[in-house]
Scaffold this motif. Sequence first.
Motif, mmCIF file in Angstrom:
data_model
loop_
_atom_site.group_PDB
_atom_site.id
_atom_site.type_symbol
_atom_site.label_atom_id
_atom_site.label_comp_id
_atom_site.label_asym_id
_atom_site.label_seq_id
_atom_site.Cartn_x
_atom_site.Cartn_y
_atom_site.Cartn_z
ATOM 1 N N ILE A 78 -2.817 -16.902 0.126
ATOM 2 C CA ILE A 78 -3.089 -16.340 -1.754
ATOM 3 C C ILE A 78 -1.861 -16.147 -2.271
ATOM 4 C CG2 ILE A 78 -3.456 -14.220 -2.759
ATOM 5 C CD1 ILE A 78 -4.761 -12.913 -0.302
ATOM 6 N N ASP A 79 -2.261 -17.391 -3.219
ATOM 7 C CA ASP A 79 -0.779 -17.593 -3.681
ATOM 8 C C ASP A 79 -0.952 -16.508 -4.733
ATOM 9 O OD1 ASP A 79 -0.549 -20.443 -2.401
ATOM 10 O OD2 ASP A 79 -2.203 -21.447 -3.924
ATOM 11 N N ARG A 80 -1.380 -15.974 -5.550
ATOM 12 C CA ARG A 80 -1.412 -15.460 -6.311
ATOM 13 C C ARG A 80 -2.843 -13.818 -6.215
ATOM 14 N NH1 ARG A 80 -2.648 -16.236 -11.952
ATOM 15 N NH2 ARG A 80 -0.700 -15.131 -12.834
ATOM 16 N N ALA A 81 -2.403 -12.733 -6.434
ATOM 17 C CA ALA A 81 -3.553 -11.783 -6.521
ATOM 18 C C ALA A 81 -2.640 -10.955 -7.849
ATOM 19 C CB ALA A 81 -2.981 -10.834 -5.099
ATOM 20 N N HIS A 82 -4.230 -9.596 -8.191
ATOM 21 C CA HIS A 82 -3.733 -8.420 -9.010
ATOM 22 C C HIS A 82 -3.500 -7.793 -7.705
ATOM 23 C CE1 HIS A 82 -6.173 -10.377 -11.503
ATOM 24 N NE2 HIS A 82 -7.320 -10.816 -11.245
ATOM 25 N N LEU A 83 -2.868 -7.423 -8.417
ATOM 26 C CA LEU A 83 -2.394 -6.048 -6.911
ATOM 27 C C LEU A 83 -2.252 -4.326 -7.980
ATOM 28 C CD1 LEU A 83 1.460 -7.858 -6.269
ATOM 29 C CD2 LEU A 83 -0.682 -7.994 -5.329
ATOM 30 N N LEU A 84 -3.032 -3.944 -6.759
ATOM 31 C CA LEU A 84 -2.896 -2.215 -7.403
ATOM 32 C C LEU A 84 -2.474 -1.264 -6.402
ATOM 33 C CD1 LEU A 84 -6.810 -0.718 -8.083
ATOM 34 C CD2 LEU A 84 -5.259 0.255 -6.582
ATOM 35 N N GLY A 85 -2.037 -0.306 -6.820
ATOM 36 C CA GLY A 85 -0.991 0.190 -5.636
ATOM 37 C C GLY A 85 -1.639 1.819 -6.685
ATOM 38 N N HIS A 86 -1.129 2.508 -5.931
ATOM 39 C CA HIS A 86 -1.747 4.419 -5.471
ATOM 40 C C HIS A 86 -0.003 4.675 -5.398
ATOM 41 C CE1 HIS A 86 -1.918 8.392 -5.093
ATOM 42 N NE2 HIS A 86 -2.232 8.471 -5.966
ATOM 43 N N SER A 87 0.822 5.924 -6.023
ATOM 44 C CA SER A 87 1.368 6.705 -5.992
ATOM 45 C C SER A 87 2.669 5.378 -4.752
ATOM 46 C CB SER A 87 1.107 7.439 -4.931
ATOM 47 O OG SER A 87 2.651 8.470 -5.123
ATOM 48 N N MET A 88 3.533 5.841 -4.485
ATOM 49 C CA MET A 88 3.839 4.851 -3.308
ATOM 50 C C MET A 88 4.350 3.307 -3.265
ATOM 51 S SD MET A 88 5.487 4.917 0.615
ATOM 52 C CE MET A 88 3.771 4.453 1.409
ATOM 53 N N GLY A 89 2.607 2.949 -2.836
ATOM 54 C CA GLY A 89 1.570 2.134 -3.332
ATOM 55 C C GLY A 89 2.055 1.194 -4.220
ATOM 56 N N GLY A 90 2.158 1.959 -5.420
ATOM 57 C CA GLY A 90 2.491 1.720 -6.832
ATOM 58 C C GLY A 90 3.835 1.043 -6.783
ATOM 59 N N LYS A 91 5.036 1.537 -6.116
ATOM 60 C CA LYS A 91 6.246 1.487 -6.299
ATOM 61 C C LYS A 91 6.356 0.088 -5.375
ATOM 62 C CE LYS A 91 8.748 5.776 -6.744
ATOM 63 N NZ LYS A 91 9.494 6.354 -6.470
ATOM 64 N N VAL A 92 5.067 -0.323 -4.124
ATOM 65 C CA VAL A 92 5.729 -1.339 -3.813
ATOM 66 C C VAL A 92 5.089 -2.150 -4.162
ATOM 67 C CG1 VAL A 92 4.748 -2.320 -1.707
ATOM 68 C CG2 VAL A 92 5.074 -0.209 -1.428
ATOM 69 N N VAL A 93 4.156 -2.640 -4.981
ATOM 70 C CA VAL A 93 3.201 -3.190 -5.947
ATOM 71 C C VAL A 93 4.360 -3.506 -7.434
ATOM 72 C CG1 VAL A 93 0.965 -3.169 -5.296
ATOM 73 C CG2 VAL A 93 1.892 -2.598 -7.397
ATOM 74 N N ILE A 94 4.955 -2.903 -7.817
ATOM 75 C CA ILE A 94 5.741 -2.753 -8.726
ATOM 76 C C ILE A 94 7.459 -3.542 -8.149
ATOM 77 C CG2 ILE A 94 7.762 -2.072 -10.615
ATOM 78 C CD1 ILE A 94 6.100 0.477 -10.892
ATOM 79 N N ILE A 112 2.589 6.662 -11.219
ATOM 80 C CA ILE A 112 3.680 6.675 -10.460
ATOM 81 C C ILE A 112 4.085 5.748 -11.635
ATOM 82 C CG2 ILE A 112 3.853 4.685 -9.140
ATOM 83 C CD1 ILE A 112 4.822 7.898 -7.541
ATOM 84 N N ALA A 113 5.470 6.538 -11.880
ATOM 85 C CA ALA A 113 6.679 5.846 -12.673
ATOM 86 C C ALA A 113 7.566 5.743 -12.128
ATOM 87 C CB ALA A 113 7.476 6.764 -13.616
ATOM 88 N N PRO A 114 8.225 3.814 -12.418
ATOM 89 C CA PRO A 114 9.524 3.019 -11.600
ATOM 90 C C PRO A 114 10.547 4.071 -11.389
ATOM 91 C CG PRO A 114 8.576 2.248 -13.966
ATOM 92 C CD PRO A 114 7.594 3.537 -13.688
ATOM 93 N N GLN A 115 10.610 5.146 -11.578
ATOM 94 C CA GLN A 115 11.503 5.751 -11.576
ATOM 95 C C GLN A 115 11.716 7.053 -9.775
ATOM 96 O OE1 GLN A 115 10.308 8.447 -14.095
ATOM 97 N NE2 GLN A 115 9.824 10.499 -12.749
#
Length: 260
Positions: A78-94, A112-115
């Motif tokens: 997969i060269d490029r993807a849309h990434l969806l993450g919830h909570s901890m998963g949100g920080k992973v995709v960020i 989730i906020a990036p903090q």
Amino acid sequence: MTVHLNYQDTGGEGTPLIVVHGLLGNADNWRSHVKQWQQARRVVAVDLRNHGRSPHAEGMSYREMADDLLALMDRLRIDRAHLLGHSMGGKVVISLARQAPERVASLIVADIAPQAYGHGHDAVFAALRNLERGKPENRREADALLAEHVQERAVRLFLATNLERGEEGGLQLRLGLDQIEAGYTDIMQAPAGEAPFEGATLVLRGGQSHYVPDSALPRLREILPNARVETLDNAGHWLHAEQPEAFQNAVNEFLSSLAE
């Protein structure tokens, strides 16, 4: 060292959507949403390290978890993807988006906020340890053990999604609980990466959740300058489970607005 993540892949055409669960969640939590999204695109739901059916490994930093996800994308070509993450998963995709923006078609961050956040899972870890010691034979016994530390039935039901039947009978956790607890301080930290992610971004927050308050928005916009922030009323932190239709609609509208 990266971990070979377990995943569920619907197949299909176009730019894939990769879905990443939160702390103590797993890919199975997203089954009903994946069923809807797969009608329009390829969807890959993952189990992060120490979660679901993925291997257990030391280290829960966001750089390590983002590297795991990037390695999975490489493995699936997969060269490029849309990434969806919830909570901890949100920080992973960020974290992945900041480190490898060329691999990210868009970013969807759920509540989730990036903090950095304060510690707040002591009762949950105590409940899971109680469950381990109690060796329940069925889900009724498991719920009773969890209830000794967690009052909210919805939280207990969520935690119970980590139970599976053991080889010797009885229910056991499919979590790397030792590794998660050891890495908990890292889990509470801000996402990895230095630069902002300037691609298309949707941030969905629950109107009844305290995870993305208005006070967090200035910092959020520094790291995600093109973020569109939407609030789902009558939803808490598990907004995708509490307001599934509104969550689906918001994600679908966002993805439809992008040039593939």
